[in-house]
Design an enzyme around this catalytic site. Structure first.
Site, short mmCIF file in Angstrom:
data_model
loop_
_atom_site.label_atom_id
_atom_site.label_comp_id
_atom_site.label_asym_id
_atom_site.label_seq_id
_atom_site.Cartn_x
_atom_site.Cartn_y
_atom_site.Cartn_z
N ALA A 1 -23.47 113.83 113.87
CA ALA A 1 -22.02 114.00 113.77
C ALA A 1 -21.31 112.76 114.31
O ALA A 1 -20.29 112.32 113.77
CB ALA A 1 -21.57 115.25 114.52
N HIS B 1 -22.59 107.51 118.04
CA HIS B 1 -21.65 106.37 118.02
C HIS B 1 -22.42 105.08 118.27
O HIS B 1 -22.20 104.07 117.60
CB HIS B 1 -20.58 106.50 119.11
CG HIS B 1 -19.82 107.78 119.10
ND1 HIS B 1 -19.28 108.33 120.24
CD2 HIS B 1 -19.48 108.62 118.09
CE1 HIS B 1 -18.66 109.46 119.92
NE2 HIS B 1 -18.76 109.65 118.63
N CYS C 1 -23.67 116.87 117.52
CA CYS C 1 -24.96 116.18 117.59
C CYS C 1 -24.80 114.69 117.29
O CYS C 1 -23.74 114.20 116.94
CB CYS C 1 -25.92 116.81 116.59
SG CYS C 1 -25.41 116.66 114.87
N ARG D 1 -12.84 115.76 108.99
CA ARG D 1 -12.41 115.04 110.19
C ARG D 1 -11.02 114.45 110.08
O ARG D 1 -10.41 114.08 111.06
CB ARG D 1 -13.43 113.95 110.52
CG ARG D 1 -13.08 113.19 111.77
CD ARG D 1 -14.29 112.64 112.46
NE ARG D 1 -13.91 111.75 113.53
CZ ARG D 1 -13.83 110.42 113.41
NH1 ARG D 1 -14.10 109.84 112.25
NH2 ARG D 1 -13.48 109.68 114.44
#
Lengths: 457, 533
Positions: B57, B186, B54, B88
């Protein structure tokens, strides 16, 4: 390591640091995987489903299949009905499960989607004979354990039926949020006793499936739907764990008039004894010799190597049912629980743990629910312990304070074994003792003065 | 009909008509004879088992999270922050006298009452508590799904907290339902770093000052890249955002060149920095020995300094020689094997060169959250039609900063250089691949199964959700997001690590033991001895 965690306990009202719980839907997803040929479905944003699958996969190192309603901003405005209805049609067309278990998320709960209604409206469009169930699992209440409990209850609400006039001799067992290895061990014990039982959910053979060179989207394990239906005709439900299994047992009692007993998870001697005694009480079966031998071996070991761990101070953290049962076990080993903590909210946790400690004459332990691992770390900084028992997240504290960590519970992301070797039953207790003893002695062997280094311990 | 066309058909035959209509636009067979278009950055059909995550994230998990000296508070129910805690593998190390909070996870742990009555007060309190206890350089607030729905104004809270505490507090409206994948996150993260952080600390840099954009230091990649860059004489002002500090990002505009590693997550920021501060950007690929050397040579050309070029060649020679022998061993055993890559928005491209160095061809590839330009090249950006989901993601307007704008070279030289090196240029994944190979956007579970069964690759680079499915089918699969807890994979030594790991994965003896002996040959060879005999 964790260098900025101060020793002074600061009052925190709003900020959770290093949690000891996660959110409801992942527990619901795990429970749903314990139904044979079930595809869990997450009614929310893609990220929820992705995170839950990732986390369960890291813990089990096996495929964790689940689908999502893939909410977009538009769906939030207009409601998720179309996403779920179309999603269900696509799922049965493409992935062909027998049953889909839908869980909600904080998103679909906040916008108020009525999942039950959407399912009812969609069912006529789905292939005949297919089943859809759902559980409401708002991420902003309870924890992953609550989500597991809610999905376990939904299995009863949607599926179980009292079809016969009188109850048969079958015992329902609700295993709680435990490992597939634990579920298998409970079944082995019941099998040894020659009993007819129905266990649900049952993730053994689903999330620890063998390598065959052929991928099966729906592995052999999992409780068949029909068995969950038939659970309504059983003589008794044994719910293991107050937090993860009680609600489903009560629902079965309410809906199908199956009486229920809520017991602790059968971790350690006392709790395993209680489980077996309850079964004996109900059925009158004789406890088989083999099981008595296993128990004898456990007690033998507890006597033989008590000097490895007796009197050592322990910090226990993790999920409530697991930690309550572990506290009982730790006390029976002559060890001293100093800190006992869960992230899951629930006063019953404090009450049960305190009762166990009181009975063992332990007065100065700190016990708490709805707490985080920063709190545990600060307690330890102020007064250290000899051993940590809990999930992988404790490894930061273990390293920071140089305390050995025995990994038990959920999740274990950095070691293997939990999927295959149980912690429940007498055999599971032997395994736990082995781990505890090894952890303490490994540290001793690594750090003791050379003149004290010994071959035989 | 070629095998690849058969696969194409096989994939699509199972789909209901609406899904078919959608999915066929996302799959193509490479044909260099024509200009090919692929659908990307579009909604995943509900019910499809996608690999995508999503917006949150992408924002907190990918871009904001790796900044080491900030406390990253997630405003929402506990799960979102919990799942992004330490998973991550973006590594970080505190600067001397500085802090690194990567071992920590912070959340407001919203409860039902916060959803009903609003969570702003709790958020404000959480920010204050974080400041009191941890004294970070700055604080971030990331929103999760319910925050936008109930209307908590996290930007107002951030503003008040910043005034009260005297440290930067950045708020990101990255609710999970925004956009169609991590990519939206992002954008939201990078936009904020661009408007609020980059350009706020002026500091004159020495020679060869560069930034590494779109590099997240997974498994220590950035450390390995920087090791080589520093050996040549470069100075890395900041990475965005792997192992970066708040202040380093604030100084980014002082460098002389932006290197773009992950095109997908940050190419637009490179554009903005160029527009605002006059700093050009170069698309690089640090994965694989040849790609790494190529990137270094292009960098040297950019600076155009003979001494730097000579030093670059010296280091390339030294570094390639150091890995050549061992790389050759892996090539010898992997030669002729095939690979499938399905990962992210750049790695499915970046790793093809490295696999080729191991003698392995990538026969199918795709991205999880790419846009069309990541497949087709940057030239098509003006042709991309914005749909409703993309329009919901804020576009920021950047203007030239007259005070801080500085041309790094004459426009003439820039145009000349552009012909030689990848300045502001990225040709995309399609061009990289051989004719007849398969490209799939937003690959899903069913398609993964078909590809593995029909192409029978030796190696499938994907993510954790796929890995064990693929391995159950008898094919080695590696997590290309987390490197299966190994790394670094970038740079020269990284290439060696990757080749070593992949070879081990393909040749680990267990693969040959899947079929038990009693299923291989008749078990009964002699007569069973009679009882008592």
């Amino acid at each position: 390591m964790l260098d900025y965690t101060p020793k002074e306990m600061n009052e925190r009202e709003a900020l959770v640091v290093n949690p000891a719980k996660t959110c409801q839907p992942i527990g619901a997803m795990y429970a749903a995987l314990g139904i044979h040929r079930c595809l869990p479905h997450s009614h929310g944003s893609q990220g929820c489903c992705s995170y839950h699958r990732m986390h369960l996969t890291r813990h089990y190192r096996d495929p964790i299949m689940a689908s999502t309603s893939s909410f977009t901003e538009g769906a939030c405005v207009f409601g998720g009905k179309t996403n779920l209805a179309k999603g269900l049609e696509n799922i049965f067309n493409i992935y062909n499960p027998d049953i889909v278990a839908v869980n909600s998320t904080c998103l679909s709960e906040t916008i108020g989607d009525d999942i039950g209604e959407i399912i009812k409206d969609t069912l006529p469009k789905l292939p005949a004979g297919k089943v859809v169930i759902h559980a409401n699992t708002p991420s902003y209440t309870g924890s992953h354990i609550t989500g597991f409990s809610n999905m376990n209850k939904a299995m009863v609400t949607y599926l179980s039926e009292a079809k016969k006039e009188s109850k048969n001799e079958t015992i329902n067992v609700l295993p709680g949020f435990v490992e597939p290895s634990d579920m298998k061990e409970i079944k082995r014990i019941l099998g040894m006793m020659g009993l007819s039982y129905i266990m649900f959910p049952d993730t053994s053979g689903v999330v620890n499936a063998p390598m065959t060179g052929r991928y099966e989207m729906y592995p052999e394990g999992g409780t068949p739907i029909q068995k969950i239906v038939e659970a309504g005709d059983s003589a008794l439900t044994i719910a293991l764990g107050d937090f993860s299994s009680k609600e489903a047992a009560y629902e079965l009692e309410k809906k199908c008039e199956v009486p229920s007993s809520v017991l602790e998870l059968p971790i350690g001697v006392v709790n395993t004894d209680a489980f077996i005694m309850r079964v004996v009480e109900q059925t009158g079966v004789t406890v088989p010799k083999e099981l008595e031998v296993e128990r004898g071996q456990l007690i033998d070991l507890m006597v033989d190597i008590h000097n490895h761990y007796h009197g050592k101070k322990v910090a226990l953290y993790g999920d409530p049912d697991t930690v309550i049962a572990l506290t009982q076990f730790i006390v029976s080993l002559g060890m001293v629980p100093k800190y006992v903590l869960t992230g899951t909210p629930g006063k019953a946790f404090d009450k049960k743990v305190k009762e166990i400690l009181l009975a063992a004459g332990i007065k100065d332990a700190k016990v708490g629910n709805a707490l985080d691992l920063m709190t545990l770390h600060q307690w330890i900084k102020n007064d250290p312990v000899d051993l940590l028992i809990g999930n992988t997240y404790g490894k930061y504290i273990a390293r920071a304070e140089n305390i050995p960590l025995v990994r038990v519970g959920f999740p274990i992301l950095d070691r293997v074994g939990h999927s295959f070797f149980p912690t429940v039953g007498y055999v599971g207790a032997i395994r736990l003792i082995e781990k505890i003893s090894t952890a303490l002695l490994d540290k001793y062997d690594r750090e003791c003065p050379e003149e004290d280094f010994e071959l035989v311990l | 009909m070629s095998d690849f066309n058969k696969i194409h058909e096989k994939i699509l035959e199972k789909y209901p008509s609406r899904v078919l209509k959608n999915r066929k636009e996302h799959i193509l067979i490479k044909d260099s004879g024509e200009t090919q278009e692929i659908a990307a950055n579009a909604r995943t059909v509900p019910g499809i088992i996608t690999n995508r995550g999503c917006c949150y994230a992408g924002c907190k998990g990918v871009v904001v999270g790796p900044i080491i000296d900030m406390v990253h508070i997630v405003h929402g129910p506990i799960g979102c922050s919990y799942y992004a805690w330490g998973t991550r593998r973006n590594k970080g190390k505190a600067r001397e006298g500085g802090k690194n909070f990567l071992q920590y996870c912070f959340s407001t742990d919203m409860q039902e009452s916060d959803i009903v009555f609003g969570g702003e007060k709790k958020l404000m309190k959480a920010v204050e508590e974080a400041y009191e206890i941890f004294k970070p350089t700055a604080i971030s607030i990331s929103a999760t799904c319910p925050v936008g729905l109930i209307g908590d104004d996290i930007h107002q809270v951030a503003k008040q907290a910043q005034e009260k505490l005297g440290i930067p507090v950045l708020a990101f409206s990255c609710e999970g339902y925004k956009g169609v994948s991590q990519s939206a996150g992002h954008h939201i993260a990078n936009n904020k770093l661009m408007t609020d952080v980059v350009g706020t600390v002026d500091e004159k840099q020495g020679k060869y000052a560069i930034n590494l954009l779109g590099e997240y230091n997974i498994g220590g990649d950035e450390w390995e890249i920087s090791r080589v860059l520093m050996k040549i004489g470069y100075h890395v002002v900041t990475t965005m955002t792997g192992n970066s500090t708040y202040e380093e990002i604030a100084k980014a505009h002082n460098a002389d060149l932006n290197l773009v590693q992950c095109h997908r997550s940050i190419n637009y920021i490179a554009d903005m920095i160029e527009e605002k501060y006059g700093m050009p950007w170069l698309k690089v690929n640090f994965i694989g020995v040849a790609s790494m050397s190529n990137a270094l040579r292009q960098m040297a050309k950019y600076f155009g300094d003979a001494e730097l070029m000579a030093r670059t060649e010296e280091v390339i020679k030294e570094e390639t020689e150091a890995v050549a022998e061992e790389m050759a061993q892996y090539k010898e055993i992997c030669q002729g094997k095939t690979a499938i890559l399905f990962v992210g928005g750049s790695r499915a491209h970046h790793y093809q060169g490295l696999l080729r160095e191991m003698g392995m061809e990538t026969v199918a590839a795709g991205y999880e959250f790419a846009h069309r330009d990541d497949y087709e090249g940057r030239d098509i950006i003006p042709d991309i039609k914005l749909d409703a989901d993309s329009r919901n993601i804020e576009e920021i307007k950047i203007e030239k900063d007259d005070q801080k704008f500085r041309l790094r070279m004459s426009p003439e030289r820039y145009e000349e250089l552009k012909k030689e090196i990848n300045l502001s240029r990225y040709d995309g994944l399609i061009k990289e691949m051989e004719d007849g190979s398969i490209l799939v956007d937003d690959l899903n579970h069913y398609e993964t199964e078909v590809l593995v069964k029909m192409l029978k690759p030796a190696f499938f680079g994907s993510g954790i959700k796929d890995k064990f499915i693929i391995q159950k089918m008898g094919v080695y699969s590696k997590q290309m997001h987390s490197y299966d807890y190994s790394g670094p994979y970038a740079g020269y030594r990284g290439a060696l690590n990757f080749a070593r790991d992949v070879s081990a994965g393909i040749f680990t003896p267990a693969w040959k033991m899947i079929v038990p002996p009693w299923n291989k040959e008749p078990a009964l060879k002699g007569k069973v001895a009679e009882k008592g005999a």
